[in-house]
Scaffold this active site. Structure first.
Site, mmCIF file in Angstrom:
data_model
loop_
_atom_site.group_PDB
_atom_site.id
_atom_site.type_symbol
_atom_site.label_atom_id
_atom_site.label_comp_id
_atom_site.label_asym_id
_atom_site.label_seq_id
_atom_site.Cartn_x
_atom_site.Cartn_y
_atom_site.Cartn_z
ATOM 1 N N LYS A 52 -12.524 4.817 -3.942
ATOM 2 C CA LYS A 52 -11.683 3.884 -4.706
ATOM 3 C C LYS A 52 -11.077 2.830 -3.797
ATOM 4 O O LYS A 52 -11.074 1.639 -4.125
ATOM 5 C CB LYS A 52 -10.586 4.656 -5.439
ATOM 6 N N SER A 68 -6.470 7.297 -4.702
ATOM 7 C CA SER A 68 -6.077 8.665 -5.012
ATOM 8 C C SER A 68 -6.959 9.203 -6.127
ATOM 9 O O SER A 68 -7.399 8.453 -7.003
ATOM 10 C CB SER A 68 -4.604 8.701 -5.439
ATOM 11 N N ASP A 69 -7.211 10.490 -6.072
ATOM 12 C CA ASP A 69 -7.970 11.139 -7.131
ATOM 13 C C ASP A 69 -7.493 12.578 -7.233
ATOM 14 O O ASP A 69 -7.037 13.161 -6.243
ATOM 15 C CB ASP A 69 -9.477 11.109 -6.866
ATOM 16 N N GLN A 70 -7.601 13.155 -8.418
ATOM 17 C CA GLN A 70 -7.082 14.501 -8.637
ATOM 18 C C GLN A 70 -7.998 15.310 -9.536
ATOM 19 O O GLN A 70 -8.578 14.776 -10.487
ATOM 20 C CB GLN A 70 -5.697 14.409 -9.284
ATOM 21 N N GLY A 105 -6.446 14.056 -3.791
ATOM 22 C CA GLY A 105 -6.943 13.354 -2.618
ATOM 23 C C GLY A 105 -6.186 12.048 -2.466
ATOM 24 O O GLY A 105 -5.865 11.384 -3.455
#
Length: 192
Positions: A52, A68-70, A105
């Protein structure tokens, strides 16, 4: 101060980043978020957070870009966003009396130097034993269809928990601010 970019279209992440009282812009990256075969949750969220941020590198040449990623994990299986009332109810029925771990993340990319800081912040939610009536009342009130795990911890979803476990509660919402402050400080942005 170096300009900040939040590589996200998430209202939840935008609201979290506003807490730091730093100016920033948001830009939603267009990436393929499909997990690779046998990819572990930690690897997945770190890879997507980096992707991203890096996707916006050419548009924002002198910026600090936050990616960010979840994902949520129950019994080793990644749990996605429910998307519907029935799926949200089913997710919460499965999670009732059990524990769900969220892996968030986080990436801070300095687009001028291409320096990356990457981490993953876990946070675990231990659910109460919930009745079907409690689950249905909750889902009908908050409609958490766009939330992994089918709850909004910043709202009524907190009533579903027996306890929580982790170093940074903001990781549960999708942007771990404590770790982000560390990264920003290392990049020369003093917070506060």
């Amino acid at each position: 101060m170096r300009p900040l970019v939040l590589a996200s279209g998430s209202l939840y992440r935008r609201e979290l980043l506003q807490r730091l009282q730093l100016p920033f812009v948001c830009h939603s990256p267009n990436i393929d978020e499909t997990p690779h075969a046998n990819e572990e949750a930690v690897t997945l969220v770190q890879r997507l957070a980096v992707a991203k941020a890096c996707t916006l590198r050419k548009q924002f040449l002198q910026h600090l870009i936050i990616g960010s990623d979840q994902v949520a994990v129950l019994d080793g299986q990644i749990i996605g966003k429910p998307g519907s009332r029935a799926a949200a109810i089913a997710q919460l029925q499965t999670a009732s009396g059990r524990s769900l771990t969220f892996y968030t993340g986080l990436c801070l990319l300095d687009s001028a130097s291409n320096r990356l800081q990457v981490d993953c912040v876990p946070f675990t939610v231990h659910f109460r034993q919930l009745t079907d009536a409690q689950i249905e009342r909750y889902v009908d009130r908050e409609k958490p269809f766009d939330c992994a795990g089918s709850f909004k911890s910043e709202g009524l979803g907190i009533s579903l928990f027996r306890t929580t476990e982790g170093e940074d509660a903001t990781a549960l919402v999708g942007l771990p601010l404590i770790r982000l402050c560390d990264m920003l400080n290392q990049a020369g942005i003093e917070v506060p």
